[in-house]
Design a protein around this motif. Structure first.
Motif, mmCIF file in Angstrom:
data_model
loop_
_atom_site.group_PDB
_atom_site.id
_atom_site.type_symbol
_atom_site.label_atom_id
_atom_site.label_comp_id
_atom_site.label_asym_id
_atom_site.label_seq_id
_atom_site.Cartn_x
_atom_site.Cartn_y
_atom_site.Cartn_z
ATOM 1 N N MET A 1 4.737 -10.243 -9.256
ATOM 2 C CA MET A 1 5.302 -11.449 -8.637
ATOM 3 C C MET A 1 5.171 -12.678 -9.524
ATOM 4 S SD MET A 1 3.707 -11.156 -4.794
ATOM 5 C CE MET A 1 3.860 -12.914 -4.561
ATOM 6 N N GLY A 2 4.296 -12.621 -10.512
ATOM 7 C CA GLY A 2 4.004 -13.815 -11.302
ATOM 8 C C GLY A 2 3.157 -14.790 -10.514
ATOM 9 N N ALA A 3 2.226 -14.235 -9.723
ATOM 10 C CA ALA A 3 1.375 -15.050 -8.854
ATOM 11 C C ALA A 3 -0.083 -14.676 -9.100
ATOM 12 C CB ALA A 3 1.740 -14.800 -7.393
ATOM 13 N N SER A 4 -0.974 -15.424 -8.485
ATOM 14 C CA SER A 4 -2.395 -15.108 -8.610
ATOM 15 C C SER A 4 -2.802 -14.103 -7.535
ATOM 16 C CB SER A 4 -3.232 -16.385 -8.455
ATOM 17 O OG SER A 4 -3.136 -16.858 -7.122
ATOM 18 N N LEU A 5 -3.920 -13.459 -7.762
ATOM 19 C CA LEU A 5 -4.473 -12.520 -6.787
ATOM 20 C C LEU A 5 -4.770 -13.236 -5.473
ATOM 21 C CD1 LEU A 5 -5.596 -9.763 -6.007
ATOM 22 C CD2 LEU A 5 -7.735 -10.384 -7.156
ATOM 23 N N SER A 6 -5.277 -14.458 -5.556
ATOM 24 C CA SER A 6 -5.589 -15.196 -4.323
ATOM 25 C C SER A 6 -4.319 -15.502 -3.522
ATOM 26 C CB SER A 6 -6.369 -16.477 -4.617
ATOM 27 O OG SER A 6 -5.576 -17.392 -5.345
ATOM 28 N N THR A 7 -3.202 -15.705 -4.202
ATOM 29 C CA THR A 7 -1.935 -15.943 -3.498
ATOM 30 C C THR A 7 -1.532 -14.698 -2.714
ATOM 31 O OG1 THR A 7 -1.186 -17.588 -5.086
ATOM 32 C CG2 THR A 7 0.514 -16.512 -3.772
ATOM 33 N N VAL A 8 -1.649 -13.532 -3.334
ATOM 34 C CA VAL A 8 -1.315 -12.291 -2.627
ATOM 35 C C VAL A 8 -2.241 -12.112 -1.422
ATOM 36 C CG1 VAL A 8 -1.276 -9.764 -2.807
ATOM 37 C CG2 VAL A 8 -0.283 -11.175 -4.622
ATOM 38 N N ARG A 9 -3.506 -12.366 -1.603
ATOM 39 C CA ARG A 9 -4.461 -12.242 -0.484
ATOM 40 C C ARG A 9 -4.090 -13.194 0.646
ATOM 41 N NH1 ARG A 9 -9.772 -11.749 -4.291
ATOM 42 N NH2 ARG A 9 -9.644 -9.498 -4.600
ATOM 43 N N ARG A 10 -3.712 -14.426 0.296
ATOM 44 C CA ARG A 10 -3.333 -15.410 1.321
ATOM 45 C C ARG A 10 -2.055 -14.986 2.039
ATOM 46 N NH1 ARG A 10 -2.576 -20.393 -1.811
ATOM 47 N NH2 ARG A 10 -1.866 -21.247 0.163
ATOM 48 N N ILE A 11 -1.088 -14.434 1.288
ATOM 49 C CA ILE A 11 0.151 -13.946 1.913
ATOM 50 C C ILE A 11 -0.191 -12.858 2.925
ATOM 51 C CG2 ILE A 11 2.248 -12.597 1.519
ATOM 52 C CD1 ILE A 11 2.519 -14.049 -1.191
ATOM 53 N N GLU A 12 -1.003 -11.905 2.507
ATOM 54 C CA GLU A 12 -1.330 -10.775 3.371
ATOM 55 C C GLU A 12 -2.154 -11.182 4.586
ATOM 56 O OE1 GLU A 12 -2.855 -7.459 1.114
ATOM 57 O OE2 GLU A 12 -0.947 -7.206 0.051
ATOM 58 N N LYS A 13 -2.838 -12.301 4.513
ATOM 59 C CA LYS A 13 -3.574 -12.821 5.671
ATOM 60 C C LYS A 13 -2.676 -13.625 6.607
ATOM 61 C CE LYS A 13 -8.148 -13.170 3.572
ATOM 62 N NZ LYS A 13 -9.202 -14.085 3.114
ATOM 63 N N GLY A 14 -1.453 -13.897 6.151
ATOM 64 C CA GLY A 14 -0.530 -14.667 6.980
ATOM 65 C C GLY A 14 -0.711 -16.165 6.870
ATOM 66 N N ASP A 15 -1.240 -16.625 5.751
ATOM 67 C CA ASP A 15 -1.466 -18.048 5.521
ATOM 68 C C ASP A 15 -0.119 -18.767 5.401
ATOM 69 O OD1 ASP A 15 -2.067 -20.602 4.532
ATOM 70 O OD2 ASP A 15 -3.642 -19.870 3.194
ATOM 71 N N ALA A 16 0.158 -19.640 6.330
ATOM 72 C CA ALA A 16 1.443 -20.348 6.376
ATOM 73 C C ALA A 16 1.568 -21.410 5.289
ATOM 74 C CB ALA A 16 1.632 -20.990 7.747
ATOM 75 N N ARG B 1 0.821 -1.210 0.000
ATOM 76 C CA ARG B 1 0.000 0.000 0.000
ATOM 77 C C ARG B 1 0.857 1.262 0.000
ATOM 78 N NH1 ARG B 1 -2.910 -0.145 4.754
ATOM 79 N NH2 ARG B 1 -1.802 -1.991 5.480
ATOM 80 N N ARG B 2 1.998 1.238 0.683
ATOM 81 C CA ARG B 2 2.896 2.395 0.671
ATOM 82 C C ARG B 2 3.424 2.681 -0.727
ATOM 83 N NH1 ARG B 2 6.330 1.240 6.205
ATOM 84 N NH2 ARG B 2 4.883 2.327 7.613
ATOM 85 N N ARG B 3 3.542 1.651 -1.531
ATOM 86 C CA ARG B 3 4.022 1.810 -2.902
ATOM 87 C C ARG B 3 2.874 2.053 -3.881
ATOM 88 N NH1 ARG B 3 7.368 -0.994 0.103
ATOM 89 N NH2 ARG B 3 9.609 -1.080 -0.345
ATOM 90 N N HIS B 4 1.656 2.118 -3.339
ATOM 91 C CA HIS B 4 0.448 2.344 -4.135
ATOM 92 C C HIS B 4 0.227 1.251 -5.162
ATOM 93 C CE1 HIS B 4 -0.139 6.276 -2.297
ATOM 94 N NE2 HIS B 4 1.174 6.467 -2.460
ATOM 95 N N PHE B 5 0.545 0.010 -4.765
ATOM 96 C CA PHE B 5 0.261 -1.145 -5.618
ATOM 97 C C PHE B 5 -1.086 -1.719 -5.189
ATOM 98 C CE2 PHE B 5 5.023 -2.649 -5.926
ATOM 99 C CZ PHE B 5 5.334 -1.526 -6.667
ATOM 100 N N THR B 6 -1.880 -2.135 -6.144
ATOM 101 C CA THR B 6 -3.056 -2.928 -5.811
ATOM 102 C C THR B 6 -2.594 -4.365 -5.574
ATOM 103 O OG1 THR B 6 -3.493 -3.534 -8.107
ATOM 104 C CG2 THR B 6 -4.535 -1.478 -7.287
ATOM 105 N N GLN B 7 -3.455 -5.157 -4.979
ATOM 106 C CA GLN B 7 -3.118 -6.568 -4.824
ATOM 107 C C GLN B 7 -2.920 -7.213 -6.189
ATOM 108 O OE1 GLN B 7 -6.374 -7.979 -2.344
ATOM 109 N NE2 GLN B 7 -5.022 -8.028 -0.550
ATOM 110 N N ALA B 8 -3.737 -6.806 -7.150
ATOM 111 C CA ALA B 8 -3.635 -7.372 -8.514
ATOM 112 C C ALA B 8 -2.300 -6.996 -9.159
ATOM 113 C CB ALA B 8 -4.802 -6.905 -9.373
ATOM 114 N N SER B 9 -1.865 -5.747 -8.971
ATOM 115 C CA SER B 9 -0.597 -5.360 -9.601
ATOM 116 C C SER B 9 0.586 -6.042 -8.922
ATOM 117 C CB SER B 9 -0.420 -3.838 -9.630
ATOM 118 O OG SER B 9 -0.238 -3.316 -8.343
#
Length: 107
Positions: free
Chosen positions: A38-53, A25-33
């Motif tokens: 990263m070459g990942a899916s949006l759901s992967t970014v969401r899971r990372i940000e939730k702390g999914d181990a 968010r500090r870099r003004h990136f959306t989760q999609a961007s």
């Protein structure tokens, strides 16, 4: 069946996820961007940000790389600064070093 994560591990993963979210968010990136970079899916970014181990570590490494912070991962357990490991290793050192019969002992 996997053993439950220890509470300190859960806390660390949640903090890492929150920190990645804040960095994004500090870099003004959306989760999609971020996902695209990263070459990942949006759901992967969401899971990372939730702390999914269960997210593979290479995705966390990719996020760190996007943020210019990959050295943080490289230095997590730098063996030169592993105080516990070095102390244990030093405790096993011999009290004295003797030369074997028939050798000079000099380099």
């Amino acid at each position: 069946m996997d053993a439950p994560l220890p509470l300190p591990v859960q806390r660390a993963m949640h903090k890492l996820g929150a920190d990645i979210s804040l960095a994004r968010r500090r870099r003004h990136f959306t989760q999609a961007s971020l996902a695209e970079r990263m070459g990942a899916s949006l759901s992967t970014v969401r899971r990372i940000e939730k702390g999914d181990a269960r997210v593979p570590i290479h995705f966390i490494a990719r996020a760190l790389h996007v943020f210019g912070e990959i050295q943080a991962l490289e230095n997590l357990l730098d063996s030169a600064h592993d105080d516990i490991g070095l102390t244990l290793m030093d405790a096993r050192l011999p009290k004295r070093v003797r030369t074997k019969p028939g050798t000079s002992g000099a380099l």
